[in-house]
Motif scaffolding. Structure first.
Motif, short mmCIF file in Angstrom:
data_model
loop_
_atom_site.label_atom_id
_atom_site.label_comp_id
_atom_site.label_asym_id
_atom_site.label_seq_id
_atom_site.Cartn_x
_atom_site.Cartn_y
_atom_site.Cartn_z
N ASN A 144 0.84 -1.19 0.00
CA ASN A 144 0.00 0.00 0.00
C ASN A 144 0.88 1.24 0.00
O ASN A 144 1.67 1.46 0.92
CB ASN A 144 -0.91 0.00 1.22
CG ASN A 144 -2.00 1.06 1.13
OD1 ASN A 144 -2.07 1.79 0.16
ND2 ASN A 144 -2.83 1.13 2.15
N TYR A 195 -0.35 4.20 0.10
CA TYR A 195 -1.06 5.21 0.87
C TYR A 195 -0.78 5.02 2.35
O TYR A 195 -0.66 3.88 2.82
CB TYR A 195 -2.58 5.12 0.63
CG TYR A 195 -3.01 5.47 -0.77
CD1 TYR A 195 -3.54 6.73 -1.05
CD2 TYR A 195 -2.92 4.54 -1.80
CE1 TYR A 195 -3.97 7.06 -2.33
CE2 TYR A 195 -3.34 4.86 -3.08
CZ TYR A 195 -3.86 6.12 -3.34
OH TYR A 195 -4.27 6.44 -4.60
N THR A 248 -8.23 0.07 -4.43
CA THR A 248 -8.85 1.34 -4.03
C THR A 248 -9.56 1.25 -2.69
O THR A 248 -9.83 2.27 -2.06
CB THR A 248 -9.87 1.78 -5.10
OG1 THR A 248 -10.81 0.72 -5.30
CG2 THR A 248 -9.17 2.11 -6.41
N GLU A 266 -1.61 4.36 6.08
CA GLU A 266 -2.73 3.72 6.76
C GLU A 266 -3.38 4.71 7.73
O GLU A 266 -2.69 5.41 8.45
CB GLU A 266 -2.26 2.48 7.52
CG GLU A 266 -1.94 1.29 6.64
CD GLU A 266 -3.18 0.70 6.00
OE1 GLU A 266 -4.29 0.91 6.55
OE2 GLU A 266 -3.06 0.05 4.94
N ASN A 287 -8.37 4.31 -0.43
CA ASN A 287 -7.19 4.74 -1.19
C ASN A 287 -7.70 5.40 -2.47
O ASN A 287 -7.73 4.79 -3.53
CB ASN A 287 -6.29 3.55 -1.53
CG ASN A 287 -5.73 2.89 -0.29
OD1 ASN A 287 -5.60 3.51 0.77
ND2 ASN A 287 -5.41 1.61 -0.40
#
Length: 1004
Positions: free
Chosen positions: A751, A753, A977, A755, A832
């Motif tokens: 990931n 992005y 996503t 968390e 995301n």
């Protein structure tokens, strides 16, 4: 300004020609000259006795503030009712119930086919802005149709008739009342001979009582009812089967097996919302152990109900009765056999009959609204054989005030007009000059009537032929009463003083009965119920009725009726079906109905549930039929029936019956307003008294012309990837996790992005595809709630429609008998979110509760976010689509949502304004937001309860429970996503005794 508006309202055609031979700008230069004319001064004396200074601009701020003050100054029970206004008062001291910025809700009812659908209408500072369903009303249970959602736009329609006119001259109600009173004096002396009143379908107890008084006082007077889309077949079939007028409705919550014989019961009819609620409750599968109902559908034209069927059979309109006869024989009913069915169809019918017979008492057959009366009579016999009466089928006395067959009524009326038997015709609503059968030539017959009066909300094809045009009050600004499908009485109560000098049907009838024209509809309705209710404390009872929206104990009791078997069999034996190469089928348009909603931009622009067409109707053909005739989509064809002919674009529809053509009526209006005039083509030209819903022997002739229809099916395409997961009930029981397995395995759990942990609330939404019927009610509710603009046909063709929700429609399987699937797609509120990382100004960002918010004043219109959105759910207003000039349209808008200008990206935010309102209220009361306290607009309107919203961090919330359902899945999750909006996979419950057609893996 007041004087100018008064002059424009005056606007006599004769003075236009006299004062301005060149018309156009020259006319407006002559306003001062017009103001000095004797005709205008007479007009002011009649309409404004106190002079021009009392002119109230019907769409201006001064008029609105006065209306708002009157609407609020006498508000009744908090949040639930409203008392009448007898005078305009200044809004100096606000009622204690009213808090600026906080809406109130009032119970009312909207008429559909004359029947009541219960509503709760939202009012902001004295102006109604949004219609919701009344949870206490048996016909709505908290939901509404898309027509109810769009009705608020009709209230503020700038094209409404605003003043009473006579022969083109503006007159006052008092002048009309004096004229009509003189006429009525003569009719009272001769018993009413020569007087006729034409209305739509009447279920109103008050209006029905007025017609009883008319019949008593003037027995020679005529009262006819006519609706172009009516329930004549059901009424006549009931008389054929039972020998009396009977109202029949169905308890689908008790039905395990359902056979629909061309009945679109989930989308059409007085009980459609209730049917959808009950039907969907039997398909809400929370675990593999549950039972699920099964729907068999025989249809002659594409319907919303058929999209939900487990087995669907597409046949021509004339063949539905053959199917019904075969089904009856399979149950052991001795009816004449039809030799027109092939072996595959017979197998289908026999398997369905065996299935319904095995579930006797929990099965039901529903006849089509547009099928002939003999089929309805036969279905009564079939349901009696299945043991459905008293279980899944309910019979009551007629709901209508005076049951009539509308088609024969109109034929008699036209004959009487042509024979000179009608001297005065009062038309209450409706538009028969447009929608009456073409062979009657209603408009021509109307010319034989010396005095013609039309009560109407809009100038239309009928009112243009009448001497007097009286503005009709909208149901949101008038008092009345209506019965629902089961007889329950609702009071129609207004939320605002009439915007114009309009009158309701009961006020007009009171004048006809000898009133002075001054009685208000409130006084008339309340007086009626003070006599009929029998309540000792009527005031308390009345206020409670207004609070609840329904009158207690007014549902009609169930009756036991026996089927006259021999009468039904004799009627069937007398039926003969003519042979025809090609059959023409008429159906009301799913959105504009019979044309009455043609000037409603919301309904015109909403994509049709199955074709996804907007702003037009089309000639629908099956793929095989189109191929045989050499017709391509959008090609203009001539449709010829006898000596009549029309031209329209063709549209090829998978699953349409072969050797048949379907055309939706209601389009082709010649006089309706700036939105609807000229849209589509008029199919009523081909509709005759002998062929109201189907006609054999039609010719379809292709031409060399083409027409670019505005269809949204291919808009916002996601590279052709089907997003609906479906399976059968049997497979679900074998493999409950099939939904998540249907998608590609996500990439490794990497990931990019950061968390985020949500310690408090985390909003999410779930859509159950097994109950969603694709009716478009959520699309209209979202548009009404969020001030979404109408863009027009040309912009839709360019892919620039602004709806925040789209209903994707997929066909799966064989072109002739495909399975139809619907999926609502709105912003997925991705955890995301790809849109957030590319916005250069931070206009789209993540909230602390997981919402993907939009900050409109930051957006500079780069559209990077839309390009980066894999779901294609963002909308960009390339032009200034919102109407900022028309005053009445300003009154409709929700003040809690910004009205966007051009150059701004828009999208769903889970109705963040509703979320914040609930959070503020909970904080004031020192508590947490309760589950179910917040309902998004799409959730609240949904008749199938397919949409659930809430806090996914609360394990006891309904949305959290749904997301634990083994059918839960997210779309395009392989892109990481992490959408907050997820879906419950679609299930079918096929009968194993019916062979399944070969189905390709791809959906189209």
């Amino acid at each position: 300004m007041s004087k100018e508006r008064a002059l424009r309202a005056f606007d006599l055609q004769s003075l236009r020609e006299k004062l301005s031979p060149q018309r156009g700008r020259t006319y407006w230069k002559s306003l001062d000259q017009l103001a000095e004319t004797e005709e205008f001064q007479d007009y002011l004396k009649h309409e404004f006795p106190a002079g021009a200074d009392t002119w109230l601009d019907p769409v201006g701020r001064r008029r609105f503030l006065q209306l708002m003050g009157a609407s609020l100054a006498f508000a009744g029970l908090t949040n639930c009712t409203m008392q009448p206004e007898e005078r305009i008062v200044p809004y100096v001291r606000a009622p204690e119930e009213v808090i600026p910025g906080k809406p109130l809700f009032y119970a009312s009812a909207i008429p559909m086919l004359g029947y009541a659908q219960g509503t709760l209408v939202e009012s902001h500072d004295g102006r109604p802005t949004k219609v919701e369903g009344n949870p206490k009303h048996p016909a709505s249970l908290g939901a509404t149709t898309l027509h109810a959602q769009a009705s608020v736009l009709d209230l503020y329609d700038p094209d409404r008739l605003t003043v009473t006119t006579n022969a083109g001259r503006v007159r006052s109600w008092e002048v009309f009342a004096a004229t009509l009173t003189n006429q009525m004096e003569r009719y009272r002396l001769n018993g009413g001979k020569g007087l006729c009143i034409l209305t739509g379908n009447v279920t109103s107890p008050t209006l029905g009582r007025q017609f009883e008084q008319l019949s008593s006082a003037m027995p020679e007077a005529r009262w006819y009812q006519y609706e172009p889309v009516n329930l004549d077949s059901a009424h006549e079939g009931g008389r054929m089967a039972f020998g009396r007028d009977v109202n029949t409705y169905y308890r689908l919550d008790k039905a395990k097996r359902i056979l629909s014989l061309d009945a679109d019961f989930l989308f059409f009819g007085p009980a459609c919302i209730r049917h959808t609620k009950d039907f969907s409750a039997q398909r809400r599968m929370e675990s593999p152990d549950q039972e699920m109902n099964r729907l068999y559908m025989v249809e002659s034209a594409p319907t919303v109900t058929a999209a939900m069927a487990d087995h669907r059979l597409a046949v021509r309109h004339s063949e539905v009765l053959d199917i019904a006869r075969a089904f009856a024989r399979a149950l052991g009913i001795d009816v004449p056999e039809s030799s027109a069915l092939d072996d595959a169809t017979r197998t289908w019918v026999q398997a369905a009959a065996d299935d319904l017979k095995e579930h006797g008492g929990a099965s039901v057959v529903i006849p089509g609204e547009f099928q002939p009366p003999v089929l309805h009579a036969l279905v009564h016999l079939i349901n009696d054989k299945l043991g459905a009466s008293g279980s899944t089928t309910v019979h009551t006395a007629s709901v209508e005030s005076a049951p009539q067959l509308h088609g024969p009524n109109l034929v008699r009326l036209v004959e009487e007009m042509r024979n000179g038997e009608i001297e005065t015709l009062v038309i209450v609503g409706g538009n028969p000059a447009f929608d009456a059968p073409a062979d009657l030539d209603f408009g021509g017959a109307l010319q034989h009537v010396p005095l013609r009066i039309h009560l109407t909300q809009q100038e239309n094809e009928t009112s243009s032929l009448c001497d007097w045009q009286i503005p009709e009050s909208h149901f949101l600004e008038s008092w009345g009463d209506l019965r629902a499908f089961d007889g329950t009485v609702s009071v129609v109560q207004p939320l605002i003083v009439p915007l114009y000098r309009s009158k309701s049907a009961v006020e007009l009838m009171d004048l006809i009965l000898g009133g002075d024209g001054a009685a208000s509809d409130y006084d008339i309705v309340r007086t009626h119920w003070s006599r009929e209710s029998g309540q000792a404390d009527f005031d308390h009872w009345w206020r409670q009725v207004l609070y609840d929206g329904t009158m207690p104990d007014t549902a009609l009791p169930e009756i036991v009726v026996g089927v006259n078997r021999q009468s039904v069999l004799d009627a069937i034996a007398a039926i003969s079906t003519p042979e025809s190469d090609l059959e023409l089928i008429f159906r009301p348009d799913p959105h504009i109905y019979d044309g009455r909603y043609a000037n409603n931009g919301w309904l015109q622009e909403a994509p049709k549930p199955l074709t996804k067409l907007t702003w037009d109707n089309a000639v629908l053909l099956a793929p095989a039929t189109a191929q045989k005739l050499g017709i391509q989509p959008g090609q203009v064809v001539k449709v010829r029936l006898g000596e009549s002919e029309l031209s329209g674009p063709a549209w090829i529809h998978p699953g349409h019956p072969k050797r048949a053509v379907t055309i939706h009526v209601g389009y082709g209006r010649r006089q309706v307003g700036r939105v609807g005039t000229g849209a589509g083509f008029d199919a009523f030209k081909l509709r005759t008294t002998g062929a109201l819903w189907a006609a054999p022997g039609v010719e379809v002739i292709p031409t060399s012309d083409s027409y670019d229809l505005a269809c949204t099916q291919d808009h916002s395409s996601m590279e052709g990837r089907p997003l609906i997961v479906e399976s059968t009930l049997e497979e679900f029981r074998k493999n409950p996790g099939f939904a998540k397995e249907a998608w590609e395995t996500p990439r490794p759990d990497v990931n990019m992005y950061p968390e985020r942990k949500y310690e408090g609330r985390a909003w999410g939404l779930s859509v159950d595809l097994n109950t969603c019927i694709g009716c478009n009610a959520c699309v209209l509710a979202c548009q009404s709630e969020n001030n979404i603009a109408v863009v027009g046909r040309d912009q839709v063709r360019n892919g620039r429609e602004m709806h925040w929700i789209r209903i994707d429609r997929y066909f799966s399987g064989d072109l002739d008998q495909p399975e139809t699937l619907h999926q609502p797609v709105m912003c997925q509120q991705c955890e995301n979110a790809p849109c957030e990382t590319v916005c250069p100004v931070g206009a789209t960002n993540h909230s602390d509760e997981g919402l993907n918010d939009m900050v409109y004043n930051r957006c500079i219109g780069t559209r990077y976010c839309s390009n980066n959105c894999p779901y294609k759910v963002r909308r960009f207003n390339f032009l200034l689509y919102s109407d900022w000039q028309t005053e009445t349209l300003k009154l409709q808008r929700n003040p809690d949502v910004t009205v966007r200008s051009r150059g701004v990206m828009e999208k769903c935010t889970y109705c963040v304004q509703r979320i914040n309102a609930a959070k503020i209220q909970a904080e004031l009361e020192d508590r947490d937001v309760a589950d179910g306290e917040i309902k998004t607009a799409c959730q609240q309107v949904c008749p199938a309860d397919a949409i659930v919203f809430g806090n996914i961090n609360d394990p006891q919330s309904e949305v959290a429970r749904r997301k634990k359902n083994p059918r839960d899945y997210g779309i395009l999750t392989e892109l990481k996503t992490r959408p907050r909006t997820t879906y419950l996979a679609r299930l079918r419950n096929p009968n194993p005794r019916i062979p399944e057609p070969d189905k390709p893996s791809e959906k189209a």
